[in-house]
Design a protein around this motif. Structure first.
Motif, PDB file in Angstrom:
ATOM      1  N   UNK A 159      -8.250  -9.900  77.770  1.00  0.00           N
ATOM      2  CA  UNK A 159      -8.367  -8.710  78.611  1.00  0.00           C
ATOM      3  C   UNK A 159      -9.834  -8.394  78.887  1.00  0.00           C
ATOM      4  N   UNK A 160     -10.709  -8.685  77.906  1.00  0.00           N
ATOM      5  CA  UNK A 160     -12.133  -8.461  78.135  1.00  0.00           C
ATOM      6  C   UNK A 160     -12.633  -9.376  79.245  1.00  0.00           C
ATOM      7  N   UNK A 161     -12.133 -10.640  79.216  1.00  0.00           N
ATOM      8  CA  UNK A 161     -12.553 -11.603  80.227  1.00  0.00           C
ATOM      9  C   UNK A 161     -12.017 -11.199  81.606  1.00  0.00           C
ATOM     10  N   UNK A 162     -10.794 -10.619  81.622  1.00  0.00           N
ATOM     11  CA  UNK A 162     -10.228 -10.147  82.886  1.00  0.00           C
ATOM     12  C   UNK A 162     -10.921  -8.889  83.374  1.00  0.00           C
ATOM     13  N   UNK A 163     -11.728  -8.278  82.491  1.00  0.00           N
ATOM     14  CA  UNK A 163     -12.500  -7.101  82.865  1.00  0.00           C
ATOM     15  C   UNK A 163     -11.600  -5.919  83.242  1.00  0.00           C
ATOM     16  N   UNK A 164     -10.525  -5.739  82.476  1.00  0.00           N
ATOM     17  CA  UNK A 164      -9.646  -4.605  82.767  1.00  0.00           C
ATOM     18  C   UNK A 164      -9.665  -3.587  81.634  1.00  0.00           C
ATOM     19  N   UNK A 165     -10.587  -3.750  80.674  1.00  0.00           N
ATOM     20  CA  UNK A 165     -10.684  -2.748  79.612  1.00  0.00           C
ATOM     21  C   UNK A 165     -11.581  -1.625  80.086  1.00  0.00           C
ATOM     22  N   UNK A 166     -10.986  -0.508  80.435  1.00  0.00           N
ATOM     23  CA  UNK A 166     -11.781   0.661  80.780  1.00  0.00           C
ATOM     24  C   UNK A 166     -10.929   1.876  80.456  1.00  0.00           C
ATOM     25  N   UNK A 167     -11.261   2.985  81.048  1.00  0.00           N
ATOM     26  CA  UNK A 167     -10.521   4.192  80.702  1.00  0.00           C
ATOM     27  C   UNK A 167      -9.043   4.071  81.056  1.00  0.00           C
ATOM     28  N   UNK A 168      -8.733   3.341  82.145  1.00  0.00           N
ATOM     29  CA  UNK A 168      -7.335   3.234  82.543  1.00  0.00           C
ATOM     30  C   UNK A 168      -6.547   2.367  81.579  1.00  0.00           C
ATOM     31  N   UNK A 169      -7.216   1.358  81.008  1.00  0.00           N
ATOM     32  CA  UNK A 169      -6.494   0.459  80.119  1.00  0.00           C
ATOM     33  C   UNK A 169      -6.161   1.106  78.794  1.00  0.00           C
ATOM     34  N   UNK A 170      -6.968   2.055  78.353  1.00  0.00           N
ATOM     35  CA  UNK A 170      -6.725   2.696  77.068  1.00  0.00           C
ATOM     36  C   UNK A 170      -7.075   4.176  77.161  1.00  0.00           C
ATOM     37  N   UNK A 171      -6.237   4.954  77.871  1.00  0.00           N
ATOM     38  CA  UNK A 171      -6.560   6.376  78.069  1.00  0.00           C
ATOM     39  C   UNK A 171      -6.271   7.194  76.818  1.00  0.00           C
ATOM     40  N   UNK A 172      -7.214   7.148  75.873  1.00  0.00           N
ATOM     41  CA  UNK A 172      -6.974   7.753  74.563  1.00  0.00           C
ATOM     42  C   UNK A 172      -6.810   9.267  74.667  1.00  0.00           C
ATOM     43  N   UNK A 173      -7.723   9.918  75.431  1.00  0.00           N
ATOM     44  CA  UNK A 173      -7.683  11.380  75.444  1.00  0.00           C
ATOM     45  C   UNK A 173      -6.427  11.899  76.111  1.00  0.00           C
ATOM     46  N   UNK A 174      -5.945  11.158  77.154  1.00  0.00           N
ATOM     47  CA  UNK A 174      -4.717  11.588  77.818  1.00  0.00           C
ATOM     48  C   UNK A 174      -3.524  11.465  76.868  1.00  0.00           C
ATOM     49  N   UNK A 175      -3.557  10.421  76.019  1.00  0.00           N
ATOM     50  CA  UNK A 175      -2.423  10.166  75.140  1.00  0.00           C
ATOM     51  C   UNK A 175      -2.080  11.368  74.280  1.00  0.00           C
ATOM     52  N   UNK A 176      -3.112  12.109  73.829  1.00  0.00           N
ATOM     53  CA  UNK A 176      -2.843  13.243  72.948  1.00  0.00           C
ATOM     54  C   UNK A 176      -2.210  14.391  73.712  1.00  0.00           C
ATOM     55  N   UNK A 177      -2.730  14.648  74.937  1.00  0.00           N
ATOM     56  CA  UNK A 177      -2.145  15.746  75.713  1.00  0.00           C
ATOM     57  C   UNK A 177      -0.738  15.414  76.181  1.00  0.00           C
ATOM     58  N   UNK A 178      -0.385  14.108  76.151  1.00  0.00           N
ATOM     59  CA  UNK A 178       0.932  13.688  76.584  1.00  0.00           C
ATOM     60  C   UNK A 178       2.031  14.365  75.763  1.00  0.00           C
ATOM     61  N   UNK A 179       1.713  14.727  74.507  1.00  0.00           N
ATOM     62  CA  UNK A 179       2.760  15.269  73.635  1.00  0.00           C
ATOM     63  C   UNK A 179       3.241  16.638  74.102  1.00  0.00           C
ATOM     64  N   UNK A 180       2.385  17.366  74.833  1.00  0.00           N
ATOM     65  CA  UNK A 180       2.875  18.640  75.348  1.00  0.00           C
ATOM     66  C   UNK A 180       3.548  18.464  76.701  1.00  0.00           C
ATOM     67  N   UNK A 181       3.225  17.369  77.400  1.00  0.00           N
ATOM     68  CA  UNK A 181       3.805  17.158  78.735  1.00  0.00           C
ATOM     69  C   UNK A 181       5.195  16.544  78.650  1.00  0.00           C
ATOM     70  N   UNK A 182       5.365  15.587  77.715  1.00  0.00           N
ATOM     71  CA  UNK A 182       6.619  14.825  77.672  1.00  0.00           C
ATOM     72  C   UNK A 182       7.863  15.681  77.443  1.00  0.00           C
ATOM     73  N   UNK A 183       7.849  16.671  76.510  1.00  0.00           N
ATOM     74  CA  UNK A 183       9.062  17.477  76.349  1.00  0.00           C
ATOM     75  C   UNK A 183       9.463  18.204  77.625  1.00  0.00           C
ATOM     76  N   UNK A 184       8.472  18.751  78.346  1.00  0.00           N
ATOM     77  CA  UNK A 184       8.772  19.424  79.609  1.00  0.00           C
ATOM     78  C   UNK A 184       9.388  18.442  80.606  1.00  0.00           C
ATOM     79  N   UNK A 185       8.766  17.233  80.685  1.00  0.00           N
ATOM     80  CA  UNK A 185       9.278  16.216  81.605  1.00  0.00           C
ATOM     81  C   UNK A 185      10.704  15.825  81.232  1.00  0.00           C
ATOM     82  N   UNK A 186      10.959  15.667  79.930  1.00  0.00           N
ATOM     83  CA  UNK A 186      12.303  15.277  79.495  1.00  0.00           C
ATOM     84  C   UNK A 186      13.319  16.321  79.929  1.00  0.00           C
ATOM     85  N   UNK A 187      12.970  17.614  79.786  1.00  0.00           N
ATOM     86  CA  UNK A 187      13.889  18.670  80.191  1.00  0.00           C
ATOM     87  C   UNK A 187      14.149  18.606  81.692  1.00  0.00           C
ATOM     88  N   UNK A 188      13.081  18.392  82.505  1.00  0.00           N
ATOM     89  CA  UNK A 188      13.252  18.276  83.948  1.00  0.00           C
ATOM     90  C   UNK A 188      14.166  17.106  84.296  1.00  0.00           C
TER      91      UNK A 188
END
Lengths: 96, 158, 110
Positions: free
Chosen positions: B41-70
């Motif tokens: 993946x390093x050679x493909x040059x796709x490791x960046x914020x999109x490949x491993x969105x760490x900060x978004x992952x944590x906020x996902x826990x408050x979004x997913x329950x709402x999405x599941x209900x919808x």
């Protein structure tokens, strides 16, 4: 009860297969095969529990991966006529 | 470097979860595979914020329950449509605004729209998403823009 | 053990409901008038059907590695399913296929 769930999933697969044969357009067929694949993953998972061999889940995951890759590959083949793809606009983007 | 490390940790965790074996041989095979994948993946040059969105992952826990209900609500609506003999659908194409700043936000929003039965994102371009809506309910629910606001908050950039 | 019995019952209910949702989705796949409306029916199988069946299996498995695998399988299909369906809808739209519009999907938009 696992058997009942399997029967339900089998009915789903049969109906999806009917839509895949009936068409009418190619996209309908791909959609039906995609749904068929989802039902197959469920079927494999339930079989694993019915026979007491949860290792079947690994097969289920592989089938789910193949189902996704297969759908994207068929779409790409249809759009470009080959699988190497001119890098104009890839249809397989969006691995969120 | 941060993204390379987080990708490696996630991959190694996945390997351990799926194998369930902890013998030295299998773990070393896992380490080799992870190293190979990270190198590729390093050679493909796709490791960046999109490949491993760490900060978004944590906020996902408050979004997913709402999405599941919808998703559950939308499922029941579509099931009612399918089971009623007259098939009361009113399909149309609508354009909704996507106020996210980054591509990742657009992808999450479009994916959420498609995941909710009754609405399918057909075209994502710039700041609008073309959506095929099956019923009035589905179209109006999306046009309130609540999902858009929540995904923008999930993205976290103001 | 009544706790186990309740868990068992919930698992059976989830499995049964999941298969019913799968069948309803497949019926929708047959009944809907055009390609774009069929996508919505397929979405039921992907979300509610798969979700409930796998949830029933998770309840049955208890707190084990198997349950974690089931949840990961579900999360993967949640990410991959809509992506594939979006690619499909986009390809169909670009090929010039017009969705039916209007009440009951009677009109062909142009």
């Amino acid at each position: 009860m696992f058997a009942a769930a399997m029967a339900g999933v089998l009915v789903t697969m049969a109906l999806a297969l009917f839509r895949a044969f009936a068409g009418p357009s190619l996209y309908d067929r791909i959609l039906a095969v995609n749904s068929f694949g989802t039902a197959t993953v469920l079927f494999i998972a339930v079989i694993g529990f019915l026979t007491g061999r949860p290792e079947f889940l690994d097969l289920g995951l592989v089938y789910a991966l193949l189902n996704f890759i297969g759908t994207i590959a068929v779409l790409k083949l249809m759009q470009y006529g080959n699988l190497t793809g001119k890098d104009a606009e890839g249809e397989g983007e969006g691995e969120a | 470097m941060k993204y390379i490390c987080s990708l490696g940790v996630v991959l190694m965790g996945t390997w351990l979860l799926w194998s369930g074996h902890f013998e030295p041989l299998l773990i070393s095979l896992g380490v080799l595979s992870v190293a190979l994948v990270v190198a590729l993946t390093h050679r493909m040059d796709v490791i960046d914020h999109e490949g491993a969105p760490v900060d978004v992952s944590f906020r996902l826990f408050s979004y997913l329950p709402w999405l599941a209900w919808q998703v559950i609500i939308a499922n029941l609506q579509v099931v009612r449509v399918i089971l009623s003999p007259s098939l009361p659908i009113n399909p149309r194409m609508i354009d909704v605004r996507a106020t996210q700043k980054r591509e990742l936000g657009h992808v999450i929003y479009a994916n959420s729209i498609t995941m909710t039965p009754g609405t399918v994102s057909v075209e994502v371009g710039g700041n609008t998403i073309s959506v095929h809506a099956l019923t009035d309910e589905a179209a109006e629910g999306l046009e309130t823009g609540e999902m858009d606001r929540r995904v923008t908050r999930l993205e976290g950039i103001r | 053990m009544s706790g186990d019995a309740i868990l068992d019952l919930m698992s059976w209910v989830a499995l049964a409901a999941g298969s019913v949702f799968c069948i309803i989705g497949a019926v929708g796949l047959i009944r809907m008038p055009d390609f774009y409306s069929r996508i919505h029916a397929g979405g039921i199988i992907d979300t509610m059907g798969a979700g409930l069946v796998l949830f029933g299996l998770v309840l049955h498995a208890g707190l084990t590695l198997v349950a974690v695998k089931l949840i990961l399988l579900f999360l993967f299909s949640l990410i991959a399913g809509p992506t594939a369906v979006h690619a499909l809808a986009k390809a169909a739209f670009h090929s010039g296929m017009k969705p039916l519009t209007g009440p009951g999907g009677k009109d062909r938009s142009n």
